[in-house]
Structure formats: structure tokens, C-alpha cells
Motif scaffolding. Structure first.
Motif, mmCIF file in Angstrom:
data_model
loop_
_atom_site.group_PDB
_atom_site.id
_atom_site.type_symbol
_atom_site.label_atom_id
_atom_site.label_comp_id
_atom_site.label_asym_id
_atom_site.label_seq_id
_atom_site.Cartn_x
_atom_site.Cartn_y
_atom_site.Cartn_z
ATOM 1 N N SER A 10 0.817 -1.215 0.000
ATOM 2 C CA SER A 10 0.000 0.000 0.000
ATOM 3 C C SER A 10 0.849 1.262 0.000
ATOM 4 O O SER A 10 0.400 2.322 -0.441
ATOM 5 N N THR A 67 -3.936 -0.633 3.105
ATOM 6 C CA THR A 67 -4.769 -1.349 2.143
ATOM 7 C C THR A 67 -6.250 -1.259 2.502
ATOM 8 O O THR A 67 -7.093 -0.968 1.647
ATOM 9 N N PHE A 125 -7.228 -5.378 -5.332
ATOM 10 C CA PHE A 125 -7.110 -5.849 -3.947
ATOM 11 C C PHE A 125 -7.264 -7.371 -3.904
ATOM 12 O O PHE A 125 -8.076 -7.948 -4.631
#
Length: 318
Positions: free
Chosen positions: A232, A250, A274
Motif C-alpha cells: 500500500s 490497504t 485488492f
């Protein structure tokens, strides 16, 4: 069973020199490391989230506390001023309350007018003081709430920190194993990456040019650059280069993109992908490829999406 204890039970390796245990292969070592990282990703993301909450709570508290102290000083100055006017008015009034006093004044009308003005000034400041007092009470209440939020955030961060530190020790052991097997890639913090030549346009092109320029730099837990990144951290820094401010973790990026979700069948360059129960995030580069910071012992790299072995959750278009 605590996460770290469970990991330790299932993943800690027997001494390398033990005759009963054959030396693990590179693929076995990588499989163990990947399994550990999948679990560690979630813990570290929780830590990063907790840390972001702590920093935000601390910033809020600091601002409110500074404002509160500043207003306290203002209230103290006003109170001193009001008291001074009241005392001076009383002293003057004591001299002129009798007829001789009025008659003895150089200009009784001017004196009386001055007393009236002094009274008005005192009243105005008293009203201002009362208003500041009310405002200060509200500010103190907000400051106290912010202090409680800061304490709660600090406690949350400390709780996750203990879990994270235990997993980090296990990961260190795995890194040593990969080093012995010659499979650990330390990366180059000064890597200049590779050139992006994909189909992206607009700000997505800027995002991917930046991300590709990080290729070869090491994966680092909690890394936000420039010498290393976690997953992230890379997406946040890359999209910052494209003019968009993403949250740090994230989970936060997924929540931020709630109204920006797109189908995995309709991906465009720059989209965030994701996976692993929101434990990992990558950037779609176009032409069936992604760029991401994978895990400990690896580097920022470009790989085919089809070869990406983690379960996909969804995508967000910033």
C-alpha cells in the motif's frame, strides 16, 4: 491461540543441522515464507491502520490543546483588564460620590462622562470575557475528548505492535533461510526501475511511470519510499505522483474507494487491485500485467495478472 503463537507452532523451522530434517528446497522455503507473509500482511496492515489513527488523533489533540492554551491566555488577559477597569472605576467613584467631590473636580461633566465610558468599557469586556469563557469550556470539552481518543489509539497501536514484532522475528528467520538457499533478493534501494511503455494515459500514465521507476527496490514492511515499499506504500506513492491522495493502508484504500469500485472484467491501467482478504494491493498496468511490492525477500516488480496466485477481492479506480 494468538496469531503469533499459531504461526510459531506451524512455521518455525527445526535447526538446519538436524540429521532427521532434510534441507528444504527453494520452493518449500518460498511457500512457507509466502504463507507467513499472507498472515503477516494482515497484521502489519492493522498496525499501519492503528498507527495512522494514532497520528491523526495526536494531530487533532495537539491542535485543540494549542488553541485551548492560547484562549486560556486570552481569557486571563481579559480578566485582568476587566478587574483593572473595575478597580480604577471604584477608586474614582469613591472620590466623587459626595457633592464636595463633584464640586472639587476640574470638570465634573467630563468626569461623569468618563465614568460612563469606563463603565461601558468594563461591561463590554465583561461580556467578551463571558463569551470567551463559554467558548473555552466547549474547547476544553473537545480537547478532553481528543485526549481520550489519543489514548485509545495509542493502546490499539501498542496491542498490534506486540503481535507484529513476534511475526517480524519469524520473518527474519525465513529471510535467513532464503539467504542460505540463495533465493533472497535484497533489492536495490537506489534502483531507477524500468520505463513504462504501456497503454495508460492521463494521470494513470504518471502513476505507472512512477511505479515502474520503483521496480527493483526492496519490499519493506511499513515502507513508503523512496528506498523501499510495502504494497500500500507503493500504491499511495504512485497515485500521489498522479495527483491523487490515497490513505495509507490497504484497508483504508479499499474503504476510500467504496464509490469507485470497478469490475475485475473491466480493468484499466492505474486501477488498484485488492487481494488476499484485503491483505494486499497492486496496480493494474494494462496488457494483463500488474506492478506491485509483493512480500519480504522480494522486490517491486511487474508480473502477469494471470500468474498472480492470490485470491482477488476487487478493484478501485482512483
Amino acid at each position: 491461540m494468538p496469531v503469533a503463537a499459531g504461526l510459531a507452532f506451524g512455521l518455525v523451522l527445526a535447526p538446519i543441522g538436524a540429521a532427521a530434517d532434510p534441507k528444504p528446497t527453494i520452493s518449500q522455503a518460498k511457500a512457507k515464507l509466502e504463507k507467513l507473509n499472507d498472515k503477516a500482511d494482515k497484521v502489519v496492515d492493522r498496525y499501519n491502520t492503528a498507527n495512522e489513527r494514532y497520528k491523526k488523533a495526536k494531530s487533532t489533540y495537539t491542535k485543540l490543546n494549542t488553541s485551548y492554551k492560547r484562549k486560556l491566555a486570552t481569557v486571563a488577559d481579559l480578566r485582568t483588564e476587566v478587574v483593572g477597569i473595575a478597580v480604577n472605576s471604584y477608586k474614582i467613584g469613591a472620590d466623587v460620590t459626595s457633592l464636595p467631590g463633584l464640586m472639587g473636580a476640574d470638570d465634573p461633566r467630563a468626569l461623569l462622562a468618563g465614568l460612563t465610558i469606563a463603565g461601558q468599557m468594563s461591561k463590554e469586556r465583561a461580556e467578551k470575557l463571558a463569551a470567551f469563557d463559554r467558548e473555552n469550556r466547549e474547547l476544553k470539552s473537545d480537547r478532553d475528548k481528543a485526549q481520550k481518543a489519543l489514548e485509545a489509539a495509542d493502546k490499539e497501536r501498542d496491542g498490534v505492535e506486540k503481535e507484529r514484532s513476534e511475526i517480524t522475528k519469524l520473518i527474519t528467520e525465513q529471510k535467513k533461510l532464503l539467504n542460505r538457499l540463495g533465493a533472497y533478493n535484497p533489492g536495490n534501494p537506489n534502483s531507477t526501475g524500468i520505463k513504462y511503455t504501456g497503454p495508460a494515459s492521463g494521470n494513470a500514465a504518471a502513476v505507472l511511470r512512477f511505479a515502474y521507476a520503483q521496480v527493483g527496490k526492496p519490499y519493506v514492511y511499513g515502507g513508503t519510499g523512496p528506498g523501499g515499499y510495502d504494497c500500500s506504500g507503493l500504491t499511495q506513492a504512485s497515485w500521489r505522483a498522479g495527483g491523487v491522495s490515497l490513505p495509507r493502508t490497504t484497508w483504508q484504500q479499499w474503504a476510500w474507494g467504496a464509490s469507485r469500485r470497478v469490475s475485475l472484467d473491466d480493468l484499466q491501467p492505474g486501477d488498484l487491485i485488492f487481494s488476499e482478504g484485503l491483505g494486499h494491493v497492486s496496480i493494474y498496468a494494462g496488457n494483463g500485467k500488474i506492478v506491485h511490492a509483493p512480500q519480504t525477500g522480494d522486490v517491486v516488480k511487474v508480473v502477469p495478472l494471470s500468474s498472480y496466485g492470490r485470491s482477488l477481492v476487487g478493484a478501485v479506480r482512483p
